[in-house]
Design a protein around this motif. Structure first.
Motif, PDB file in Angstrom:
ATOM      1  N   ASP A 180       0.800  -1.227   0.000  1.00  0.00           N
ATOM      2  CA  ASP A 180       0.000   0.000   0.000  1.00  0.00           C
ATOM      3  C   ASP A 180       0.833   1.279   0.000  1.00  0.00           C
ATOM      4  O   ASP A 180       0.394   2.300  -0.548  1.00  0.00           O
ATOM      5  N   VAL A 181       2.025   1.254   0.602  1.00  0.00           N
ATOM      6  CA  VAL A 181       2.805   2.492   0.723  1.00  0.00           C
ATOM      7  C   VAL A 181       4.163   2.421   0.033  1.00  0.00           C
ATOM      8  O   VAL A 181       4.895   3.413   0.008  1.00  0.00           O
ATOM      9  N   GLY A 182       4.515   1.259  -0.518  1.00  0.00           N
ATOM     10  CA  GLY A 182       5.808   1.114  -1.173  1.00  0.00           C
ATOM     11  C   GLY A 182       6.923   0.833  -0.182  1.00  0.00           C
ATOM     12  O   GLY A 182       6.716   0.794   1.031  1.00  0.00           O
ATOM     13  N   SER A 183       8.108   0.645  -0.725  1.00  0.00           N
ATOM     14  CA  SER A 183       9.274   0.349   0.115  1.00  0.00           C
ATOM     15  C   SER A 183      10.393   1.368  -0.047  1.00  0.00           C
ATOM     16  O   SER A 183      11.340   1.387   0.732  1.00  0.00           O
ATOM     17  N   LYS A 184      10.302   2.207  -1.057  1.00  0.00           N
ATOM     18  CA  LYS A 184      11.360   3.167  -1.374  1.00  0.00           C
ATOM     19  C   LYS A 184      11.207   4.437  -0.536  1.00  0.00           C
ATOM     20  O   LYS A 184      10.119   4.977  -0.390  1.00  0.00           O
ATOM     21  N   ASP A 230      18.071   4.420   6.762  1.00  0.00           N
ATOM     22  CA  ASP A 230      19.209   3.680   6.238  1.00  0.00           C
ATOM     23  C   ASP A 230      20.243   4.629   5.631  1.00  0.00           C
ATOM     24  O   ASP A 230      20.027   5.836   5.543  1.00  0.00           O
ATOM     25  N   ASN A 231      21.327   4.068   5.181  1.00  0.00           N
ATOM     26  CA  ASN A 231      22.481   4.855   4.761  1.00  0.00           C
ATOM     27  C   ASN A 231      22.278   5.601   3.447  1.00  0.00           C
ATOM     28  O   ASN A 231      23.071   6.457   3.084  1.00  0.00           O
ATOM     29  N   SER A 232      21.196   5.291   2.727  1.00  0.00           N
ATOM     30  CA  SER A 232      20.947   5.931   1.437  1.00  0.00           C
ATOM     31  C   SER A 232      19.826   6.962   1.472  1.00  0.00           C
ATOM     32  O   SER A 232      19.497   7.567   0.450  1.00  0.00           O
ATOM     33  N   ALA A 234      21.701   7.529  10.850  1.00  0.00           N
ATOM     34  CA  ALA A 234      21.512   8.251   9.595  1.00  0.00           C
ATOM     35  C   ALA A 234      22.871   8.570   9.015  1.00  0.00           C
ATOM     36  O   ALA A 234      23.877   8.626   9.729  1.00  0.00           O
ATOM     37  N   ASN A 235      22.908   8.779   7.723  1.00  0.00           N
ATOM     38  CA  ASN A 235      24.134   9.156   7.028  1.00  0.00           C
ATOM     39  C   ASN A 235      24.278  10.672   7.094  1.00  0.00           C
ATOM     40  O   ASN A 235      23.507  11.409   6.461  1.00  0.00           O
TER      41      ASN A 235
END
Length: 315
Positions: A158-162, A177-179, A217-218
């Motif tokens: 429903d909300v995506g992963s990206k 995540d680091n990105s 966080a990065n």
């Protein structure tokens, strides 16, 4: 008529035909020549001077802080420091100097051109995302901007992963995540001090409530919303309704400034008309803080009506 005269006349006629053809080509390709972006549709370029949108949107307000843009005029400084004026706030100029020793001093996203087509999804946290199956559509965008604690794990359909940008304030912070770009909305100087401390001394553990003293966080991807931009959103867009803009509405206007096409998901009530989150139940007594949610939602609907954004309601 002499041979020279015939040749001169032929040259003039040929030049006239060429100029007419060029004028015709330019007239029929004016969109290609003046398009503000490389998308098939560039909503902002369709607005006339003096339109509802043009009276509110001001491209000179860049949303993300750099060392140069961190200098606040007297009006912006007074407005921002009045949002949460409790004791113990650090000096703004001192904290900014420390901030840019930790995070990059960059001018982000000033690359708009007829060659760029940046499509962005702003993902709110409304319960209307449940069973929406919007995940693939959200993930297809270049930028996916998520707000506060809204999770993806377990809700991907429903909300995506990206997630390219996570917009937070200290009291709503989550690890990323680091990105992923962590984007801080600072409602007070202490919020910037907190950001520095979660990666250094870990001393700031409380603002008006308990906050995370460490954060994943990065630091090379961290950004901070400019207080001047926050004031502009409050005055130009919200006409001073509410004490301050919400992180959600700030993110929508942020997307309008850095993206060529904007899709908005997860704002408004669910199918039953209740205001809840897709990942948790909200008690009826829940207060939304210093922003005026109904006015902000009406503004988002108006942007959709005027084709400046595409709004997906989930029902």
């Amino acid at each position: 008529m002499s041979w020279r005269a015939h040749r001169k006349a032929a040259t003039v006629i040929s030049l006239s035909i060429t100029l007419c053809a060029l004028f015709y080509w330019q007239s029929n390709n004016i969109h290609f020549q003046t398009s503000s972006c490389g998308c098939g549709s560039c909503p902002k370029e369709n607005e006339d001077e003096g339109s509802w949108f043009s009276k509110r949107f001001n491209a000179s307000f860049h949303p993300l802080m750099s060392r140069n843009s961190s200098v606040l005029n007297e009006k912006a400084s007074k407005w921002w420091k009045g949002l949460q004026p409790f004791q113990g706030q650090p000096d703004y100029r001192v904290v900014v100097e420390k901030l840019f020793k930790l995070i990059p001093d960059k001018e982000y996203y000033r690359d708009g051109s007829p060659d760029r087509c940046r499509v962005c999804s702003v993902v709110g946290n409304s319960g209307n995302l449940k069973n929406s199956h919007y995940g693939p559509l959200i993930d297809a965008s270049d930028f996916v901007l998520r707000i506060n604690k809204g999770p993806t794990k377990g809700f991907e359909q429903d909300v995506g992963s990206k997630t390219t940008h996570r917009i937070i304030y200290p009291e709503s912070a989550v690890d990323v995540d680091n990105s992923t770009h962590l984007v801080l909305v600072a409602f007070k100087p202490l919020d910037m001090e907190w950001l520095i401390n979660v990666f250094t001394t870990h001393r700031v553990k409380h603002t008006y409530t308990r906050v995370k003293s460490t954060l994943q966080a990065n630091t090379s991807l961290i950004m901070v919303i400019n207080p001047s931009f926050m004031q502009y959103v409050h005055e130009a867009w919200l006409k001073k309704n509410g004490h301050q803009p919400s992180t959600g509405f700030l993110t929508v206007v942020l997307a309008l400034h850095i993206c060529d096409q904007v899709k908005v998901f997860g704002f408004g009530a669910n199918k039953q008309g209740a205001w809840d989150h897709y990942f948790e139940r909200i008690p009826p007594s829940f207060k939304t803080g210093g922003h005026k949610g109904s006015f902000e939602y009406d503004m988002i609907k108006e942007l959709d009506k005027r084709d400046q954004i595409e709004m997906y309601r989930g029902w």
